[in-house]
Scaffold this motif. Structure first.
Motif, short mmCIF file in Angstrom:
data_model
loop_
_atom_site.label_atom_id
_atom_site.label_comp_id
_atom_site.label_asym_id
_atom_site.label_seq_id
_atom_site.Cartn_x
_atom_site.Cartn_y
_atom_site.Cartn_z
N LEU A 101 1.40 -0.88 -0.07
CA LEU A 101 0.07 -0.39 -0.21
C LEU A 101 0.62 1.06 0.33
O LEU A 101 0.39 2.43 -0.66
N GLY A 102 1.63 1.48 0.75
CA GLY A 102 2.72 2.23 1.08
C GLY A 102 2.05 3.30 1.98
O GLY A 102 1.00 3.51 2.27
N VAL A 103 2.95 4.47 2.38
CA VAL A 103 2.73 5.38 3.55
C VAL A 103 3.01 4.71 4.84
O VAL A 103 3.40 5.56 5.78
N ARG A 149 -12.02 7.67 10.28
CA ARG A 149 -12.43 8.15 8.75
C ARG A 149 -12.24 7.21 8.54
O ARG A 149 -12.88 6.84 7.42
N ALA A 150 -11.43 6.36 8.39
CA ALA A 150 -11.68 4.75 7.59
C ALA A 150 -13.15 3.50 8.05
O ALA A 150 -13.54 2.91 7.51
N LEU A 151 -13.36 4.24 8.84
CA LEU A 151 -14.55 3.33 10.03
C LEU A 151 -15.23 3.93 9.73
O LEU A 151 -16.80 3.49 9.36
N GLU A 152 -15.23 5.20 9.28
CA GLU A 152 -17.08 5.80 8.76
C GLU A 152 -17.16 4.89 7.49
O GLU A 152 -18.42 4.82 6.97
N LEU A 164 -8.18 1.85 4.56
CA LEU A 164 -6.93 2.51 4.89
C LEU A 164 -6.95 3.63 3.88
O LEU A 164 -6.04 4.98 3.41
N GLY A 165 -5.66 2.43 2.94
CA GLY A 165 -6.24 3.68 1.23
C GLY A 165 -6.24 4.37 0.77
O GLY A 165 -6.30 5.41 0.26
N ALA A 166 -7.93 4.42 1.60
CA ALA A 166 -8.66 5.26 0.97
C ALA A 166 -8.75 6.66 1.28
O ALA A 166 -8.68 7.87 0.63
N VAL A 167 -9.01 6.32 2.19
CA VAL A 167 -8.27 7.27 3.33
C VAL A 167 -6.78 8.82 3.35
O VAL A 167 -7.08 10.01 2.79
N ASP A 219 -1.41 2.84 -2.51
CA ASP A 219 -1.52 1.95 -3.89
C ASP A 219 -2.45 0.86 -3.50
O ASP A 219 -2.00 0.02 -2.91
N PRO A 220 -3.80 1.04 -3.32
CA PRO A 220 -5.09 -0.40 -3.00
C PRO A 220 -4.79 -1.14 -4.02
O PRO A 220 -4.94 -1.77 -3.37
#
Length: 375
Positions: A263-265, A297-300, A340-343, A352-353
């Motif tokens: 995924l990175g980051v 944010r991911a849990l939203e 997590l990737g989307a956020v 990179d999801p």
């Protein structure tokens, strides 16, 4: 009005004893197993206060927050405590324990956490057990998080007090817990004038009023629903097969680690894969990314994802993927990393999801780990 959870016949002593026997079978132990009527902190504290006192010299291994708590309890009991602390991103080694014995040969009690779900590390208990057994010290193990996710073998490892809980990898209730007790641990408790008696913390009360009486009369009304839930989760593990259950957890850990790297980051909080616990994977965020905010944010997108921020001082920098019990699945791992990737992408970071998804699939397809197989 009747209700299937409320209108049950009282749990008999025979059924209670049978559940204890099933838990003993899960641990492969011939030691006495006592099921305590409360969350695992009950036997964790009760066992220390029963076995330790002013004459005790303890080696307390600290690889996470629970190790710190055990040191506090030991000092409360009047024990002399030598802490062996290692960074939370790693594990302790048998050689470090051996060196501690060389520095303090008077040590007669060792406390250790098998897997720290809070920090994501796991310790090599089998190797450490050999060192402790050679020295002759009493060995106390917190296997609350590890049981069900990786082997827990108190007899083979020389563990005198092994505490487990059902609420993590076993996928069971939080309201009951268990401890296996060796004969020499019972002897140490009996010789300890400070051991709790006539107390909810007392293991000796259970021995004298329950075990020594042939397990025919319960000392008090049991937590019936939690006991039945414990029996159900042990049966579920038996039906799936303990090796398969552990293989799922090992695959989930390997896939989460590989997916996060792709995924990175984010990066694994525990540096070496061999030190990473199969019950949960912890990830470190960059200095400019707040882990608590990222998780919220991911849990939203899906509140059911097994994601959490680290506890206490780690809340700003650590993410926990709690892939245990029902969450030890490929779908749960994929969902966590995708969210997590989307956020991260929303924040303009180069995540990179799709690479993460491919890495999860590749890692899950590989063998689950030494001694484990997955169909």
């Amino acid at each position: 009005m009747t209700h299937p959870f409320l209108d049950l016949a009282p749990l008999s002593a025979g059924r209670f004893a049978a559940i204890e026997d099933q838990v003993a079978g899960l641990l492969g132990t011939g030691q006495d197993v006592v099921i305590m009527q409360g969350e695992a902190l009950l036997p964790l504290e009760g066992a220390i206060r029963a076995a330790a006192g002013p004459g005790t010299v303890a080696l307390n291994v600290v690889t996470g927050p629970y190790g710190q708590t055990f040191g506090d309890w030991l000092r409360d009991c009047g024990a002399t405590v030598h802490d062996l602390s290692v960074p939370f991103h790693t594990a302790v080694s048998a050689e470090q324990v051996r060196q501690a014995f060389a520095r303090h040969p008077e040590i007669d009690f060792v406390s250790l956490v098998h897997a720290e779900a809070a920090t994501g590390n796991t310790n090599p208990v089998a190797e450490i057990g050999e060192v402790v057994r050679a020295h002759g010290a009493l060995f106390y193990l917190d296997a609350v998080a590890s049981v069900g996710a990786e082997p827990v073998l108190p007899d083979a490892w020389g563990v005198d007090l092994c505490v487990i809980g059902a609420q993590k990898a076993m996928g069971g209730p939080a309201g009951v817990s268990a401890v296996s007790v060796s004969e020499r641990a019972w002897a140490r408790m009996a010789a300890n004038p400070g051991a709790p008696r006539r107390s909810y913390l007392s293991l000796l009360d259970w021995k004298e009023r329950w075990i020594d009486g042939g397990r025919k009369a319960l000392p008090h009304a049991p937590a019936q629903l939690e006991m039945l839930a414990l029996q159900a989760c042990v049966k579920r593990i038996e039906a799936e097969g303990p090796q398969r259950v552990m293989a799922r957890h090992a695959s989930a850990a390997a896939a989460t680690r590989a997916g996060a790297l792709a995924l990175g980051v984010l990066e694994p909080y525990v540096y070496e894969a061999r030190d990473a616990a199969p019950v949960a994977t912890t990830l470190r965020t960059p200095p400019d990314v707040d882990a608590s905010e990222l998780v919220a944010r991911a849990l939203e997108s899906d509140p059911a994802l097994p994601l959490a921020a680290g506890g206490g001082a780690l809340a700003g920098e650590m993410i926990r993927v709690n892939h245990y019990g029902p969450g030890a699945t490929r779908g749960a791992v994929r969902g966590c990393l995708a969210a997590l990737g989307a956020v991260l992408a929303e924040k303009g970071l180069k995540a990179d999801p799709e690479a993460a998804r491919r890495a999860v699939e590749d890692a899950w397809a590989r063998p689950a780990g030494p001694g484990l197989s997955e169909a």
